[in-house]
Design a protein around this motif. Sequence first.
Motif, short mmCIF file in Angstrom:
data_model
loop_
_atom_site.label_atom_id
_atom_site.label_comp_id
_atom_site.label_asym_id
_atom_site.label_seq_id
_atom_site.Cartn_x
_atom_site.Cartn_y
_atom_site.Cartn_z
N GLU A 44 0.83 -1.20 0.00
CA GLU A 44 0.00 0.00 0.00
C GLU A 44 0.86 1.26 0.00
O GLU A 44 0.58 2.21 -0.73
CB GLU A 44 -0.93 0.01 1.21
CG GLU A 44 -1.85 1.20 1.25
CD GLU A 44 -2.82 1.19 2.43
OE1 GLU A 44 -3.39 2.25 2.71
OE2 GLU A 44 -3.02 0.13 3.04
N GLU A 47 2.30 1.67 -3.49
CA GLU A 47 1.26 2.10 -4.42
C GLU A 47 1.00 3.60 -4.30
O GLU A 47 0.97 4.32 -5.30
CB GLU A 47 -0.04 1.33 -4.17
CG GLU A 47 0.00 -0.11 -4.58
CD GLU A 47 -1.22 -0.91 -4.12
OE1 GLU A 47 -1.43 -1.99 -4.69
OE2 GLU A 47 -1.95 -0.46 -3.20
N LEU A 48 0.82 4.06 -3.07
CA LEU A 48 0.50 5.47 -2.85
C LEU A 48 1.70 6.37 -3.14
O LEU A 48 1.54 7.48 -3.66
CB LEU A 48 0.00 5.68 -1.42
CG LEU A 48 -1.34 5.01 -1.12
CD1 LEU A 48 -1.71 5.16 0.35
CD2 LEU A 48 -2.45 5.54 -2.02
N TYR A 51 1.95 6.55 -6.94
CA TYR A 51 0.82 7.38 -7.39
C TYR A 51 1.13 8.86 -7.18
O TYR A 51 0.93 9.68 -8.08
CB TYR A 51 -0.46 6.99 -6.63
CG TYR A 51 -1.62 7.93 -6.87
CD1 TYR A 51 -2.35 7.88 -8.05
CD2 TYR A 51 -1.98 8.89 -5.92
CE1 TYR A 51 -3.41 8.75 -8.29
CE2 TYR A 51 -3.04 9.76 -6.15
CZ TYR A 51 -3.74 9.68 -7.33
OH TYR A 51 -4.79 10.54 -7.56
N GLY A 52 1.62 9.20 -6.01
CA GLY A 52 1.97 10.59 -5.70
C GLY A 52 3.08 11.11 -6.60
O GLY A 52 3.02 12.26 -7.06
N LYS A 55 1.60 11.72 -10.02
CA LYS A 55 0.71 12.87 -9.97
C LYS A 55 1.52 14.17 -9.96
O LYS A 55 1.13 15.16 -10.57
CB LYS A 55 -0.18 12.78 -8.73
CG LYS A 55 -1.29 13.79 -8.68
CD LYS A 55 -2.21 13.52 -7.51
CE LYS A 55 -3.26 14.59 -7.43
NZ LYS A 55 -4.06 14.49 -6.24
N VAL A 86 -4.24 1.43 -9.36
CA VAL A 86 -4.25 2.31 -8.19
C VAL A 86 -4.71 3.71 -8.60
O VAL A 86 -5.52 4.33 -7.91
CB VAL A 86 -2.85 2.36 -7.54
CG1 VAL A 86 -2.81 3.39 -6.42
CG2 VAL A 86 -2.48 0.99 -7.01
N LYS A 87 -4.20 4.21 -9.73
CA LYS A 87 -4.60 5.54 -10.21
C LYS A 87 -6.11 5.59 -10.44
O LYS A 87 -6.78 6.55 -10.03
CB LYS A 87 -3.86 5.90 -11.50
CG LYS A 87 -4.22 7.28 -12.03
CD LYS A 87 -3.52 7.57 -13.34
CE LYS A 87 -3.79 8.94 -13.89
NZ LYS A 87 -5.06 9.55 -13.68
N GLN A 89 -8.41 3.74 -9.02
CA GLN A 89 -9.08 3.71 -7.71
C GLN A 89 -9.02 5.08 -7.03
O GLN A 89 -10.01 5.57 -6.50
CB GLN A 89 -8.43 2.68 -6.79
CG GLN A 89 -8.85 1.27 -7.04
CD GLN A 89 -8.26 0.35 -5.99
OE1 GLN A 89 -7.09 0.44 -5.64
NE2 GLN A 89 -9.08 -0.54 -5.48
N MET A 90 -7.84 5.68 -7.03
CA MET A 90 -7.65 6.96 -6.33
C MET A 90 -8.43 8.09 -7.02
O MET A 90 -9.05 8.92 -6.36
CB MET A 90 -6.17 7.31 -6.25
CG MET A 90 -5.36 6.37 -5.38
SD MET A 90 -5.89 6.34 -3.67
CE MET A 90 -5.44 7.99 -3.16
N ASP A 91 -8.38 8.12 -8.34
CA ASP A 91 -9.03 9.19 -9.07
C ASP A 91 -10.55 9.09 -9.06
O ASP A 91 -11.24 10.08 -9.29
CB ASP A 91 -8.53 9.25 -10.52
CG ASP A 91 -7.08 9.70 -10.62
OD1 ASP A 91 -6.52 10.15 -9.60
OD2 ASP A 91 -6.51 9.60 -11.73
N ARG A 93 -12.34 7.59 -6.39
CA ARG A 93 -12.88 7.38 -5.03
C ARG A 93 -13.86 8.50 -4.71
O ARG A 93 -13.81 9.59 -5.26
CB ARG A 93 -11.75 7.31 -4.01
CG ARG A 93 -11.07 8.64 -3.74
CD ARG A 93 -9.81 8.48 -2.90
NE ARG A 93 -9.22 9.74 -2.54
CZ ARG A 93 -8.41 10.46 -3.30
NH1 ARG A 93 -8.09 10.05 -4.49
NH2 ARG A 93 -7.91 11.60 -2.86
#
Length: 129
Positions: A44, A47-48, A51-52, A55, A86-87, A89-91, A93
């Motif tokens: 996790e 992944e984050l 992602y960061g 971004k 992951v992107k 899911q995050m985008d 949510r």
Amino acid sequence: MRKMTYLAVFEPAGNGAYSVYFPNVLGCVSYGKNFQEAQAMAQEALELHIYGMEKDGDTLPIETFSDIQTNAGDIVYAITIYPDFVKNQMDNRRVKTNCTIPYTLKRKAEMQGINFSQVLETSLKAMLQ
């Protein structure tokens, strides 16, 4: 779908717990009460972190899979992530937001059972296309 794998170092932290870091992903660290939890938390965190970085437009680190300096008792373990998943899911949510409307309008809409979130989402999608 893109797949990325990085090596993680699991360091025993006492009482069966592990702290985790990624030698080639500076600043990405994690912790777990046991090895299984540490693995999940490391995934996790990675992944984050990735992602960061994406971004922010940062250059992603390249895993060299070369020799890593470890201490006795450390475990080196490969962690695989799927950044596009992951992107997505995050985008997508759901997030809570606050808006202000006249009281009488709110009362009438509630009496008719109108879902405020659904109306706002539908309206924003229409306006932004």
